[in-house]
Enzyme design. Structure first.
Site, PDB file in Angstrom:
ATOM      1  N   CYS A  94     -20.534 125.300  54.686  1.00  0.00           N
ATOM      2  CA  CYS A  94     -20.954 123.912  54.473  1.00  0.00           C
ATOM      3  C   CYS A  94     -22.378 123.834  53.892  1.00  0.00           C
ATOM      4  O   CYS A  94     -23.211 124.708  54.144  1.00  0.00           O
ATOM      5  CB  CYS A  94     -20.901 123.142  55.778  1.00  0.00           C
ATOM      6  SG  CYS A  94     -19.247 122.982  56.471  1.00  0.00           S
TER       7      CYS A  94
ATOM      8  N   GLU B  60     -24.743 121.800  54.723  1.00  0.00           N
ATOM      9  CA  GLU B  60     -25.756 121.672  55.775  1.00  0.00           C
ATOM     10  C   GLU B  60     -26.178 123.045  56.284  1.00  0.00           C
ATOM     11  O   GLU B  60     -27.362 123.303  56.494  1.00  0.00           O
ATOM     12  CB  GLU B  60     -25.228 120.840  56.952  1.00  0.00           C
ATOM     13  CG  GLU B  60     -24.886 119.408  56.599  1.00  0.00           C
ATOM     14  CD  GLU B  60     -23.408 119.210  56.292  1.00  0.00           C
ATOM     15  OE1 GLU B  60     -22.885 118.136  56.615  1.00  0.00           O
ATOM     16  OE2 GLU B  60     -22.772 120.133  55.728  1.00  0.00           O
TER      17      GLU B  60
ATOM     18  N   CYS C  32     -19.422 117.997  59.791  1.00  0.00           N
ATOM     19  CA  CYS C  32     -18.248 118.465  60.533  1.00  0.00           C
ATOM     20  C   CYS C  32     -18.700 118.957  61.908  1.00  0.00           C
ATOM     21  O   CYS C  32     -19.894 119.075  62.193  1.00  0.00           O
ATOM     22  CB  CYS C  32     -17.536 119.565  59.753  1.00  0.00           C
ATOM     23  SG  CYS C  32     -18.409 121.154  59.724  1.00  0.00           S
TER      24      CYS C  32
ATOM     25  N   CYS D 231     -20.991 122.048  61.842  1.00  0.00           N
ATOM     26  CA  CYS D 231     -22.355 121.720  61.405  1.00  0.00           C
ATOM     27  C   CYS D 231     -23.112 120.962  62.487  1.00  0.00           C
ATOM     28  O   CYS D 231     -24.315 121.158  62.657  1.00  0.00           O
ATOM     29  CB  CYS D 231     -22.322 120.932  60.104  1.00  0.00           C
ATOM     30  SG  CYS D 231     -21.943 121.983  58.694  1.00  0.00           S
TER      31      CYS D 231
END
Length: 141
Positions: A59, A61, A100, A103
């Site tokens: 991801c 992030e 998500c 994260c």
């Protein structure tokens, strides 16, 4: 959930994430950009890395957090993720998206008081990561 109105610096962060994904967008490779503001004021932007085997996708992030840590930054203030539309989507606007679950765990592990910019009830707001991940599993729990 407790939310807070956005400040001018939050719009700058959204723009940094938006610019990064606009610059680097590739169908089926990168469709989310993230930007992280450290407590020292530095902004770190990154894109996610898509993989054909979903479990190895990383991801945006997580990449922004890793990039900040690699640059010596350890204290984080605010993070945001922005989704670029796929080529077959009719709505071409970039959209702020919520992190998500993985994260949320990662953000909380590295900055338990971090703000996260999200869309909530049709508005772009910010909240604390603890609001998005209540009753977090920790070493002491």
């Amino acid at each position: 959930m407790m939310t807070y109105p956005l400040q001018e610096s939050d719009y700058t962060l959204i723009e940094a994430a938006s610019e990064r994904i606009k610059q680097l967008y590739e169908e089926d490779k990168h469709h989310v950009g993230a930007a992280l503001k450290t407590k020292s004021g530095k902004i770190v932007a990154a894109v996610h890395i898509e993989a054909y085997v979903g479990r190895i996708t990383v991801c945006a992030e997580a990449i922004a957090i890793g990039k900040a840590i690699s640059d010596g930054e350890k204290e984080f203030d605010t993070i945001v993720a922005v989704k670029h539309p796929y080529s077959d989507e009719t709505n071409r606007e970039l959209k702020v998206v919520s992190p998500c679950g993985m994260c949320r765990e990662l953000i909380s592990d590295y900055a338990e008081d971090c703000f996260v910019i999200i869309e909530f009830d049709g508005e772009t707001v910010k909240t604390r990561i603890s609001e998005l991940l209540p009753l977090k599993y920790t070493r002491s729990s």
